[in-house]
Design an enzyme around this catalytic site. Structure first.
Site, mmCIF file in Angstrom:
data_model
loop_
_atom_site.group_PDB
_atom_site.id
_atom_site.type_symbol
_atom_site.label_atom_id
_atom_site.label_comp_id
_atom_site.label_asym_id
_atom_site.label_seq_id
_atom_site.Cartn_x
_atom_site.Cartn_y
_atom_site.Cartn_z
ATOM 1 N N GLN A 228 -16.293 -4.838 49.000
ATOM 2 C CA GLN A 228 -15.183 -5.570 48.300
ATOM 3 C C GLN A 228 -13.818 -4.943 48.673
ATOM 4 O O GLN A 228 -13.028 -5.027 47.943
ATOM 5 C CB GLN A 228 -15.284 -5.426 46.825
ATOM 6 C CG GLN A 228 -16.492 -6.420 46.308
ATOM 7 C CD GLN A 228 -16.598 -6.375 44.812
ATOM 8 O OE1 GLN A 228 -15.648 -6.910 44.210
ATOM 9 N NE2 GLN A 228 -17.596 -5.873 44.143
ATOM 10 N N ASP B 226 -12.242 3.707 39.240
ATOM 11 C CA ASP B 226 -12.700 2.367 39.360
ATOM 12 C C ASP B 226 -12.055 1.781 40.857
ATOM 13 O O ASP B 226 -10.987 2.175 41.341
ATOM 14 C CB ASP B 226 -12.167 1.471 38.407
ATOM 15 C CG ASP B 226 -13.386 0.189 38.270
ATOM 16 O OD1 ASP B 226 -14.363 0.174 39.164
ATOM 17 O OD2 ASP B 226 -13.336 -0.457 37.323
ATOM 18 N N GLU B 227 -12.853 0.865 41.557
ATOM 19 C CA GLU B 227 -12.446 0.203 42.701
ATOM 20 C C GLU B 227 -12.189 1.146 43.603
ATOM 21 O O GLU B 227 -11.374 1.107 44.375
ATOM 22 C CB GLU B 227 -11.095 -0.706 42.437
ATOM 23 C CG GLU B 227 -11.359 -1.808 41.085
ATOM 24 C CD GLU B 227 -12.059 -2.889 41.793
ATOM 25 O OE1 GLU B 227 -12.710 -3.275 42.774
ATOM 26 O OE2 GLU B 227 -12.287 -3.802 40.848
ATOM 27 N N ARG C 161 -17.179 -13.679 41.664
ATOM 28 C CA ARG C 161 -16.632 -13.673 40.443
ATOM 29 C C ARG C 161 -17.144 -14.601 39.481
ATOM 30 O O ARG C 161 -16.979 -14.718 38.274
ATOM 31 C CB ARG C 161 -14.849 -14.068 40.471
ATOM 32 C CG ARG C 161 -14.090 -13.304 41.386
ATOM 33 C CD ARG C 161 -14.224 -11.966 40.785
ATOM 34 N NE ARG C 161 -14.903 -11.179 41.817
ATOM 35 C CZ ARG C 161 -15.564 -9.998 41.353
ATOM 36 N NH1 ARG C 161 -15.352 -9.420 40.449
ATOM 37 N NH2 ARG C 161 -16.435 -9.286 42.443
ATOM 38 N N LYS D 281 -20.503 -1.558 37.594
ATOM 39 C CA LYS D 281 -19.946 -0.367 37.865
ATOM 40 C C LYS D 281 -18.681 0.085 36.856
ATOM 41 O O LYS D 281 -18.574 0.988 36.324
ATOM 42 C CB LYS D 281 -19.374 -0.573 39.280
ATOM 43 C CG LYS D 281 -20.155 -0.701 40.382
ATOM 44 C CD LYS D 281 -19.521 -0.423 41.818
ATOM 45 C CE LYS D 281 -18.795 -1.940 41.962
ATOM 46 N NZ LYS D 281 -19.520 -2.956 42.008
ATOM 47 N N THR D 282 -17.995 -0.984 36.607
ATOM 48 C CA THR D 282 -16.820 -1.116 35.596
ATOM 49 C C THR D 282 -17.602 -0.650 34.164
ATOM 50 O O THR D 282 -17.044 0.217 33.460
ATOM 51 C CB THR D 282 -15.773 -2.243 35.462
ATOM 52 O OG1 THR D 282 -15.516 -2.495 36.852
ATOM 53 C CG2 THR D 282 -14.856 -1.796 34.499
HETATM 54 P P1 ATP Z 1 -17.041 -5.803 40.274
HETATM 55 O O1 ATP Z 1 -17.963 -5.166 41.588
HETATM 56 O O2 ATP Z 1 -17.210 -7.157 40.351
HETATM 57 O O3 ATP Z 1 -16.000 -5.088 39.647
HETATM 58 P P2 ATP Z 1 -18.818 -4.343 38.270
HETATM 59 O O4 ATP Z 1 -19.735 -3.828 39.331
HETATM 60 O O5 ATP Z 1 -17.676 -3.617 37.911
HETATM 61 O O6 ATP Z 1 -18.244 -5.697 39.128
HETATM 62 P P3 ATP Z 1 -19.053 -5.144 35.734
HETATM 63 O O7 ATP Z 1 -17.922 -6.017 35.497
HETATM 64 O O8 ATP Z 1 -19.341 -3.794 35.016
HETATM 65 O O9 ATP Z 1 -19.586 -5.285 37.207
HETATM 66 O O10 ATP Z 1 -20.293 -5.812 34.903
HETATM 67 C C1 ATP Z 1 -20.621 -7.362 35.341
HETATM 68 C C2 ATP Z 1 -21.113 -7.901 33.963
HETATM 69 O O11 ATP Z 1 -22.442 -7.500 33.842
HETATM 70 C C3 ATP Z 1 -20.333 -7.663 32.923
HETATM 71 O O12 ATP Z 1 -20.256 -8.946 32.218
HETATM 72 C C4 ATP Z 1 -20.938 -6.905 31.955
HETATM 73 O O13 ATP Z 1 -20.914 -6.665 30.829
HETATM 74 C C5 ATP Z 1 -22.579 -7.269 32.427
HETATM 75 N N1 ATP Z 1 -23.343 -5.926 32.599
HETATM 76 C C6 ATP Z 1 -23.238 -4.949 33.269
HETATM 77 N N2 ATP Z 1 -24.478 -3.898 32.961
HETATM 78 C C7 ATP Z 1 -25.071 -4.728 32.042
HETATM 79 C C8 ATP Z 1 -26.367 -4.244 31.425
HETATM 80 N N3 ATP Z 1 -26.914 -3.180 31.624
HETATM 81 N N4 ATP Z 1 -26.793 -5.033 30.505
HETATM 82 C C9 ATP Z 1 -26.144 -6.373 30.285
HETATM 83 N N5 ATP Z 1 -25.085 -6.884 30.900
HETATM 84 C C10 ATP Z 1 -24.554 -5.846 31.679
HETATM 85 MG MG MG Z 2 -15.757 -3.677 38.457
#
Ligand code: ATP
Ligand code: MG
Length: 768
Positions: A270, A239-240, A616, A51-52
């Protein structure tokens, strides 16, 4: 608008050219979320699904395709750390152009900027100040006094909390539902709230909650200003999103109303800030308020191995109030989530510290390892262990355990009992908790101490027999001195942990915290309990205080490669290769208080916190629980957290090789091997502690003299002693002119012309 000319880099991503490289590697849904720039978009997806990453890439994409310039983007994240991280990532994609992202920050930082530009519209000047919690309380206290409201019965903190709650809900005083005001001072809450806001205006100040609230007032009251921001912010990114409160939501809705180019990403599983007014319902409201919103779900987790993901998904499935989602990962195999039962908190910190040392030897960086705790008191055992073993660590998002105010206060009491000359300790706690010894009296006391070259305690003993301070202060100070003497007399007969407990009770320190309705008082009480219990490991008070000064001394400058210790709340959005999750015991996690206060809802929020914790981890997640905890010197048996039992068996492993382990999920009993705990119950004897002692740490010269009342003369400065004699005409700073009628060391009895006969100290006397 003061737009500066800025080179566009839209050429980089012309529609007819190859797709820009930053889109490489995104999956179909992620890419859709990045490219659906026009219209409302909601990305609703589990942890680690990117997402981020989507949000960051989307921002870069908007800029790279020339849809907007950096200052036309509004991007809000939850913490300053997250905002910095995002800016960093965007810079990696688009280069220095990212510097122009003026509106990337937290809700509060962005709202503060908007308020600066429009302050006069809510009766402030653009130079307004943002007051902190202390000032807020002081202000409320003054208000209550002016209104003759008993601050004991109606604590200022309670009103501060209510006002905060109202502001989080977007209620200005005129919009406050009448029933809300009933909660304080017999229905006067609303009126007090209005007075408080007026007072802030006079001071040209606002509190934290006002930042958004004033923004909302400005936008709703001045459509022209709102239109200006509609114009400015072409795209909005959040975000969040699951943790936004009502005020933040209203603010967003106002800003996004016209263009509707708003993209929010979040995960209902979350949502962990319900206690701060966050509303998961905002997610559901989004689709209603932005009809036609595109909802994108991401299901592939890129962060964690399959076992970690399965453990987290299995756990969160026990929550009823959730939207539900599936998650999968390509990262097969890896270590199962280890669950370990240990004997007690010390054994837990020992186990984890050993594992960290081992991982480090195997080539892991410390910074890749995190310890995530439910409550700050849990940090103490780890911090001490790390200091002893010289493992670098940092506490993220808060002070280290021994630097916390309540811990410093407790130590000041102990130091003062141990060493009556410790003036710094005296100053720190002479009026903590408040006992009516004001700043002026303390200043006077220290002046006497300095002038006579004696300790503050000794100066206090002298001054209580005089009229230098008011009768009330005199009584308070005498009581305090008598208490100190009593504690000193107990020192040799009472175990020092009990002594501290006694001091905290008798001084009123714990009571003051119990009455305190502020958000941190419970945490502070827990920290003190933890402190008391940890002292048992030392033979004497002296040894304990030595240990503390050692810990405080080494407790600095860990550098960049350090183990990360933080609360689960503080870990949101972050990721680490190795994650340790200690203290999974009923009452600790889930926190008893959460359940007591909010029942099933509280429990579900705790479970979401557990979900945040496990997710995490990228490669390794290790959960632990202790069979025993010592609370106020007494051992209590702990039950493993229900969350342990909710972890799906297939993804979990009992870590029997540790030698401590006695159970697994489903087992409510822990076997413990006493013989594995050689130092249990005795003094610290770990190699690290020995090492520390061998490094030349010298015990403090702890003086234990108890001076008698009124012996000030014996140690007073010879140049000032005896400077006055009977019959001298003198001048006193407070009482004016008078004649000395008796001399007793540096204490004089003076018949003042106007103030009558007073006992005074020669420090404050000049020849007339
Ligand atoms: P959270 O809910 O914990 O905030 P999130 O959904 O925001 O998580 P991110 O932090 O954006 O998730 O991504 C998690 C990990 O996966 C990061 O290390 C990111 O770089 C990696 N990632 C996300 N998308 C891809 C992709 N398409 N290919 C490779 N790595 C990815
Ligand atoms: Mg995130």
């Amino acid at each position: 608008m003061s737009d500066l000319p800025q080179p566009r880099i839209s050429d980089l991503a012309r529609a007819d050219g190859p797709p820009p490289s930053y889109l490489d590697g995104l999956n179909t849904e992620q890419r859709r979320a990045v490219e659906a720039t026009e219209g409302p978009v909601l990305v609703l997806a589990g942890a680690g699904t990117g997402k981020t990453r989507v949000l960051t890439t989307r921002l870069a994409h908007i800029l790279a395709t020339g849809r907007a310039r950096p200052w036309e983007l509004l991007a809000v994240t939850f913490t300053n750390k997250a905002a910095r991280e995002m800016r960093h990532r965007i810079t990696a994609i688009i280069g220095p152009q990212a510097e122009g992202l003026r509106w990337l920050g937290t809700f509060h930082s962005v709202a503060a900027q908007i308020l600066r530009r429009n302050a006069e519209l809510v009766g402030l000047k653009s130079s307004y100040t943002i007051i902190d919690v202390d000032d807020q309380e002081r202000l409320i206290k003054q208000l209550l006094a002016a209104e003759n409201i008993d601050a004991k019965r109606w604590p200022p903190k309670q009103l501060a909390g209510l006002i905060d709650h109202w502001k989080n809900r977007g209620w200005t005083p005129d919009k406050l539902p009448p029933a809300e005001g009933a909660h304080f001072a017999n229905n006067r809450g609303g009126a007090l709230y209005a007075m408080y806001q007026d007072r802030l205006r006079v001071l040209n100040a606002c509190d934290f909650g006002d930042l958004l609230l004033h923004n909302i007032s400005i936008f709703t009251g001045h459509p022209d200003v709102l239109a200006e921001y509609h114009d400015r912010f072409r795209y909005i990114l959040v975000d969040e999103y699951q943790d936004t409160n009502v005020a933040q939501y209203l603010w967003l809705r106002l800003l996004a109303q016209k263009r509707q180019n708003v993209c929010c990403v979040g995960d209902d599983d979350q949502s962990i800030y319900g206690w701060r007014g966050a509303e998961v319902d905002n997610i559901l409201r989004f689709e209603r308020d932005f009809p036609g919103a595109e909802v994108i779900r991401l299901e592939r987790n890129y962060r964690s191995t399959e076992h970690i993901l399965a453990a987290a998904s299995g756990l969160i499935a026990a929550n009823k109030g959730r939207l539900g989602k599936t998650l999968w990962t390509d990262d097969k195999g890896g270590e199962k989530v280890q669950v370990r039962g240990v004997w007690d908190g010390e054994a837990e910190s020992r186990l984890i510290a050993e594992e960290i040392e081992r991982a480090h030897k195997d080539g892991r960086h410390y910074v890749d390892m995190a310890i995530l705790v439910r409550a700050s008191f849990q940090m103490r055992a780890f911090e001490e262990r790390f200091v002893l073993l010289q493992i670098p660590y940092t506490v993220i998002g808060g002070p280290r355990f021994f630097e916390r105010a309540e811990i410093r206060d407790a130590h000041a009491y102990l130091r003062l009992v141990q060493s009556p000359d410790d003036d710094l300790a005296f100053e720190r706690i002479v009026n903590v908790p408040k006992r009516g010894i004001g700043d002026t009296s303390v200043a006077k006391l220290l002046q006497v101490a300095r002038a006579n070259g004696v300790s503050a305690t000794l100066a206090a003993r002298g001054i209580v027999g005089t009229d230098e301070i008011t009768a009330r202060t005199r009584t308070a100070l005498s009581t305090f001195l008598r208490d100190l003497d009593r504690w000193r007399s107990l020192r040799d007969s009472m175990p020092h942990a009990r002594l501290l407990e006694t001091i905290l009770e008798e001084s009123g320190y714990t009571d003051a915290l119990r009455l305190d309705k502020g958000p941190t008082s419970q945490t502070r009480l827990e920290n003190l309990k933890e402190l008391v219990q940890s002292m048992g490991a030392f033979d004497t008070l002296e040894a304990y205080l030595e240990h503390v000064s050692l810990v405080m001394d080494l407790d600095r400058g860990a550098g960049d490669d350090a183990v990360q210790i933080m609360t689960l709340h503080g870990a949101k959005g972050l990721e680490f290769p190795l994650v340790f999750l200690p203290g999974w015991e009923e009452g600790v996690f889930p926190s008893q208080r959460s359940i007591d206060e909010k029942g099933e809802k509280g429990l579900e929020e705790e479970r979401r916190l557990a979900y945040v914790g496990i997710t995490r981890a990228r490669e390794v997640a290790r959960v632990s629980f202790a069979a025993n905890r010592q609370v106020y010197g007494r051992w209590t048996s702990q039950l493993p957290s229900r969350f342990v039992d909710e972890l799906p068996l297939a993804s979990v492993e009992a870590a029997s090789e540790t030698g401590y382990y006695g159970g697994g999920p489903g087992m409510q009993e822990t076997r413990s091997r006493w013989d594995d705990q050689p130092e249990f119950g005795s003094t610290y004897s770990s190699p690290g502690w020995k090492r520390a002692q061998n490094r030349g740490f010298t015990p403090r010269d702890a003086r234990t003299v108890i001076e008698g009342e009124g012996k000030l003369v014996a140690t007073s400065d010879p140049t000032s002693a005896g400077a006055f004699k009977r019959g001298d005409r003198v001048f006193h700073q407070k009482f004016g002119q008078g004649k000395v009628t008796a001399v007793e060391g540096n204490k004089l009895t003076v018949a003042f012309d106007h103030a009558g006969e007073k006992k005074v100290i020669d420090t404050f006397i000049q020849p007339a």
